[in-house]
Write a protein that holds these residues in place. Structure first.
Motif, short mmCIF file in Angstrom:
data_model
loop_
_atom_site.label_atom_id
_atom_site.label_comp_id
_atom_site.label_asym_id
_atom_site.label_seq_id
_atom_site.Cartn_x
_atom_site.Cartn_y
_atom_site.Cartn_z
N MET A 92 0.83 -1.01 -0.12
CA MET A 92 0.02 0.09 0.14
C MET A 92 1.01 1.26 0.02
SD MET A 92 -3.20 -1.07 -0.16
CE MET A 92 -3.94 0.57 -0.12
N ILE A 93 1.95 1.10 0.82
CA ILE A 93 2.83 2.27 0.81
C ILE A 93 3.50 2.50 -0.58
CG2 ILE A 93 5.04 3.13 1.76
CD1 ILE A 93 4.15 1.77 4.69
N PHE A 94 3.88 1.58 -1.04
CA PHE A 94 4.53 1.47 -2.49
C PHE A 94 3.71 2.20 -3.61
CE2 PHE A 94 5.21 -0.32 -6.74
CZ PHE A 94 6.28 0.33 -6.94
N LEU A 95 2.29 1.60 -3.39
CA LEU A 95 1.23 2.23 -4.58
C LEU A 95 1.05 3.66 -4.22
CD1 LEU A 95 -1.21 -0.67 -4.58
CD2 LEU A 95 0.39 -0.05 -6.29
N ARG A 96 1.06 4.11 -3.02
CA ARG A 96 0.77 5.35 -2.76
C ARG A 96 1.87 6.36 -3.30
NH1 ARG A 96 -1.17 6.82 2.93
NH2 ARG A 96 -3.17 6.61 1.86
N LEU A 97 3.26 5.87 -3.11
CA LEU A 97 4.32 6.63 -3.30
C LEU A 97 5.05 6.34 -4.62
CD1 LEU A 97 6.32 6.56 0.05
CD2 LEU A 97 4.83 8.38 -1.01
N LYS A 98 4.23 5.50 -5.58
CA LYS A 98 4.69 5.02 -6.76
C LYS A 98 5.19 6.04 -7.85
CE LYS A 98 3.15 1.58 -10.18
NZ LYS A 98 2.05 0.61 -10.65
N LYS A 99 4.40 7.14 -8.13
CA LYS A 99 4.82 8.34 -9.02
C LYS A 99 6.04 8.90 -8.44
CE LYS A 99 1.41 11.34 -6.84
NZ LYS A 99 0.30 11.96 -6.85
N ASP A 100 6.28 9.10 -7.33
CA ASP A 100 7.58 10.03 -6.74
C ASP A 100 8.37 8.72 -6.28
OD1 ASP A 100 6.16 12.21 -7.23
OD2 ASP A 100 5.12 12.16 -5.37
#
Length: 70
Positions: A57-65
């Motif tokens: 979930m953290i990776f999906l939230r920060l994927k673009k950055d």
């Protein structure tokens, strides 16, 4: 674990590596199979699954950055 006060033993058991280390210790020192403690088995996979889900979930939230975060 026997030398720790019971209030600290709880925090040690929160670590998923405790199951792996305890399984090796039981196998090599006490000649017991690691699957004897089936509750530790379920606990390990439960905690590992929660950590995997939270990391995803953290990776999906920060994927673009992601490149900037690293």
């Amino acid at each position: 674990m026997d030398i720790l006060p019971p209030k600290f033993a709880f925090f040690i058991k929160l670590n998923p590596m405790y199951y792996i280390v305890d399984g090796y210790r039981n196998s090599f020192l006490y000649h017991k199979a690691f699957w004897v403690n089936y509750m530790q088995f379920y606990y390990f996979w439960g905690v590992a699954s929660i950590i995997l889900f939270a990391g995803g979930m953290i990776f999906l939230r920060l994927k673009k950055d992601f490149a900037e975060v690293l």
